[in-house]
Motif scaffolding. Sequence first.
Motif, PDB file in Angstrom:
ATOM      1  N   GLN B  92      26.994  76.552   1.069  1.00  0.00           N
ATOM      2  CA  GLN B  92      27.822  76.118  -0.350  1.00  0.00           C
ATOM      3  C   GLN B  92      28.796  77.197   0.550  1.00  0.00           C
ATOM      4  O   GLN B  92      30.413  76.571   0.804  1.00  0.00           O
ATOM      5  CB  GLN B  92      27.370  76.751  -1.329  1.00  0.00           C
ATOM      6  N   ILE B  93      28.347  78.771   0.563  1.00  0.00           N
ATOM      7  CA  ILE B  93      29.591  79.724   1.043  1.00  0.00           C
ATOM      8  C   ILE B  93      29.883  79.133   2.939  1.00  0.00           C
ATOM      9  O   ILE B  93      31.312  78.618   2.975  1.00  0.00           O
ATOM     10  CB  ILE B  93      29.085  80.517   2.190  1.00  0.00           C
ATOM     11  N   THR B  96      33.175  76.911   2.587  1.00  0.00           N
ATOM     12  CA  THR B  96      34.358  77.464   2.101  1.00  0.00           C
ATOM     13  C   THR B  96      35.065  77.483   3.322  1.00  0.00           C
ATOM     14  O   THR B  96      34.743  78.010   4.246  1.00  0.00           O
ATOM     15  CB  THR B  96      33.799  78.465   1.189  1.00  0.00           C
ATOM     16  N   PRO B  98      37.459  79.798   5.652  1.00  0.00           N
ATOM     17  CA  PRO B  98      37.357  81.190   6.089  1.00  0.00           C
ATOM     18  C   PRO B  98      37.789  82.071   5.300  1.00  0.00           C
ATOM     19  O   PRO B  98      37.195  83.218   5.297  1.00  0.00           O
ATOM     20  CB  PRO B  98      37.970  80.966   8.057  1.00  0.00           C
ATOM     21  N   HIS B  99      38.635  82.197   4.778  1.00  0.00           N
ATOM     22  CA  HIS B  99      38.881  83.774   4.070  1.00  0.00           C
ATOM     23  C   HIS B  99      38.226  83.813   2.400  1.00  0.00           C
ATOM     24  O   HIS B  99      38.346  84.460   2.780  1.00  0.00           O
ATOM     25  CB  HIS B  99      40.386  83.172   3.402  1.00  0.00           C
ATOM     26  N   THR B 100      37.248  82.341   2.090  1.00  0.00           N
ATOM     27  CA  THR B 100      37.163  82.996   1.186  1.00  0.00           C
ATOM     28  C   THR B 100      35.435  83.469   2.082  1.00  0.00           C
ATOM     29  O   THR B 100      35.502  84.728   1.618  1.00  0.00           O
ATOM     30  CB  THR B 100      36.815  81.647   0.059  1.00  0.00           C
ATOM     31  N   ASP B 102      35.164  85.927   4.346  1.00  0.00           N
ATOM     32  CA  ASP B 102      35.497  86.790   4.809  1.00  0.00           C
ATOM     33  C   ASP B 102      35.562  87.467   3.326  1.00  0.00           C
ATOM     34  O   ASP B 102      34.885  88.488   3.859  1.00  0.00           O
ATOM     35  CB  ASP B 102      36.455  86.463   5.574  1.00  0.00           C
ATOM     36  N   LEU B 103      35.933  86.949   2.635  1.00  0.00           N
ATOM     37  CA  LEU B 103      35.849  87.569   1.333  1.00  0.00           C
ATOM     38  C   LEU B 103      34.862  87.854   0.340  1.00  0.00           C
ATOM     39  O   LEU B 103      34.684  88.722   0.436  1.00  0.00           O
ATOM     40  CB  LEU B 103      36.978  86.824  -0.002  1.00  0.00           C
ATOM     41  N   ILE B 104      33.761  86.987   0.419  1.00  0.00           N
ATOM     42  CA  ILE B 104      32.542  87.019  -0.109  1.00  0.00           C
ATOM     43  C   ILE B 104      31.407  88.280   0.808  1.00  0.00           C
ATOM     44  O   ILE B 104      30.915  88.978   0.117  1.00  0.00           O
ATOM     45  CB  ILE B 104      31.662  85.752   0.371  1.00  0.00           C
ATOM     46  N   LYS B 105      31.892  87.865   2.462  1.00  0.00           N
ATOM     47  CA  LYS B 105      31.033  88.940   2.871  1.00  0.00           C
ATOM     48  C   LYS B 105      31.353  89.911   3.040  1.00  0.00           C
ATOM     49  O   LYS B 105      30.186  91.191   2.761  1.00  0.00           O
ATOM     50  CB  LYS B 105      31.112  88.217   4.866  1.00  0.00           C
ATOM     51  N   SER B 106      32.880  90.525   2.915  1.00  0.00           N
ATOM     52  CA  SER B 106      32.917  91.871   3.123  1.00  0.00           C
ATOM     53  C   SER B 106      32.261  92.115   1.370  1.00  0.00           C
ATOM     54  O   SER B 106      32.011  93.848   1.530  1.00  0.00           O
ATOM     55  CB  SER B 106      34.248  91.697   3.046  1.00  0.00           C
TER      56      SER B 106
END
Lengths: 279, 418
Positions: B92-93, B96, B98-100, B102-106
């Motif tokens: 699912q990640i 999504t 790229p900005h989402t 990045d947000l999840i990862k950070s």
Amino acid sequence: MDHNADLITLNRGAAIFKAGEAATQVYILRSGLVSLCITRGDKMIELMKVSPGQMLGAEVLHDHSAMTWDYDAIASNDVELVPIDVKAARSWIECSPPLLKLFISALVAKNFEVARETLSLHVRQKDPMPCSPSRVTRLFAVLYHAAAYTGAEKNGAKVVVWSAFRKYCQRSFLESPVRLEQAVFILARLGIARLEMIPCETDPDGPEELGFVHFLDLEKVRRFYELNQKICSGKGSETINEAADPLYVAIAAEIEKWNVAGKVEMPSHASADKSRKAG
Amino acid sequence: MSEPKKIETRTLQTGDVLLKPGDRVTSVYVVQSGRLGVFQNRGEQLVEITQLTAPECLGEEVAFGPQVWSLQVTAIRPTVVVEIPASMIPEQIKATPPHTRDLIKSLNERSKALFSELRVFRGDQGATACPADETAKVFAIIFHTLRSVGQLEKNGENESATAPWRELLRFARDIFQESEARLESAVQILIRLGYATFSKDAAGAEKIFVRSMRTLEDFVDYYGGYHFKGGYSNLLKTNAKMTRITEEAVKLANNSELGAKVDRAGVVYLPYKAAIDAMKSAIPGFEADQLFRLEQKGLFVKRVATNDGGVLSFLKMDFEQMLRNWTLLREVEIWNEAGYVQPAQDLSVVLDPKMERERFKQLLAHWKPIASAAGGPPKIRTGPKKMGEIWCGVCMSVCKPKQKNCEVCGAEIKSEAA
């Protein structure tokens, strides 16, 4: 959309945001280190660091109401970061598939709780402020409840034996004896309590020490801590009225002086007693 | 631990272990209701790192790579968790923007860093579920909050108190800044020992009744007194043998056939030989000097030589009080050993799973969907359940009759129509 196009570079020492400012953006740190600090007087105390790859200010994603920052974020060295509007970040999360949304919201909630817990532990350990705002309600509540329960009624006042009272508060409520003494000085300065000095037991020639505290109007102490609790947790016009209460204003002003000077001067009546007896 | 194929909800009872050190994590867990304790085993000490409540998650790092778990996670209240197979999330990640991603990862990186910092902090503190510094405080706060928000009733020398439960929790949290979870566990101990009872009246108002305020106060004095004096840590550890001897001594004090006499000050006098013989027959392996070793636990027994074999004397009231203190202290020790308090029988009233579930629903409701990945809005309910409607137990989406799995989250549909 390439959000990396918004990449900003800041030099060492630059403030990314300051405590009290509205939290409208979160940041993804691409390079460099960011210090999360609190300012006390002219000193800046570092609580923790944010490293590259991490999100700075993620706590605000959890709260749906407008939020302000509780700390300063300062670039420890040259940093590169991507600012993301909080509303945009929330909408990205909301647009995610339900399973992922469940996952991100759980991650946001966990991050919020763990950040709050870790920051409060750091603040408790590093904050040199003698009576930080988070301690005020508890401190005066302890004074009130311990005095109301252990004090003896005498001429309309509640009288406590200071050494026993201090010990009781420390053992039962884990309250610092120094902080208690300073709070009692504030009440004495404002005429809510009277201090009775006695000769030192171990050194009769030495300076007198605090023997008894006469709480002349204990209800005022209760009213103050209740007001303070409401003001700290509340919002809106009711809180503004409460913050203007003369009793609240007077005690809050004394606490502010205490935090600036680092201590509360012993009230004049007690020090006069002391010097008269010494003379 | 084999990886589950679909999303499941798992119900844990108090004390159930969800993860233990060495487990390979194969799922991400989202707390739906209840409370999980995350602990670090340090020899005999169980250090509490944090507690997780709805809608926090656990094991989220597995979504970004394999993870071997190094802590112990135990349900400290009856808890429901949603178990999401780890393999479902990366897919699912990946899907999504790229900005989402990045947000999840950070966000995950930050969460990981914060958690490891908290772990070091708590580990250094050696903080147990009820740390020694906080033990007297939690009971003192119950005592003073009861006095403040409750109704006191004098019955001879005894004083009892009744207080609205939610008000007690609120006051202790807002005014004394006491942790609700710790206060609740301390109250559970009082209920378990029969010192307090919990009730709900016809109108649904929950009340707590404490039979003897004196018992609470005495424990606070005992624990606070010895803990903060320093050098008395031995007095704050229970010892089964000493407890047994003290119990037997109190029994003998009430035994007039043995020749026990009590004076006006409450001091008991017992014939030495008869008392020691009675104790020997009641306690296997008992030796007379063990009675005098009670001094190490703060109890004093005096022996006076007489022509007829000597007399033992002690203050009965002190012995009875110490037994009550030790009973409470033992419960605190068990709490710290296990990390949780086994709930009292009627505790289901205290812990309202419906309420916690409702809280979770509310939290989910806040995250109003705009559109799903497929473009259409997922059918997630936010209003009350309608007659005949079937909801997914995980994401609360409306499901069709006879549907086996939820269209939105893939969870198995078990619920019947309302």
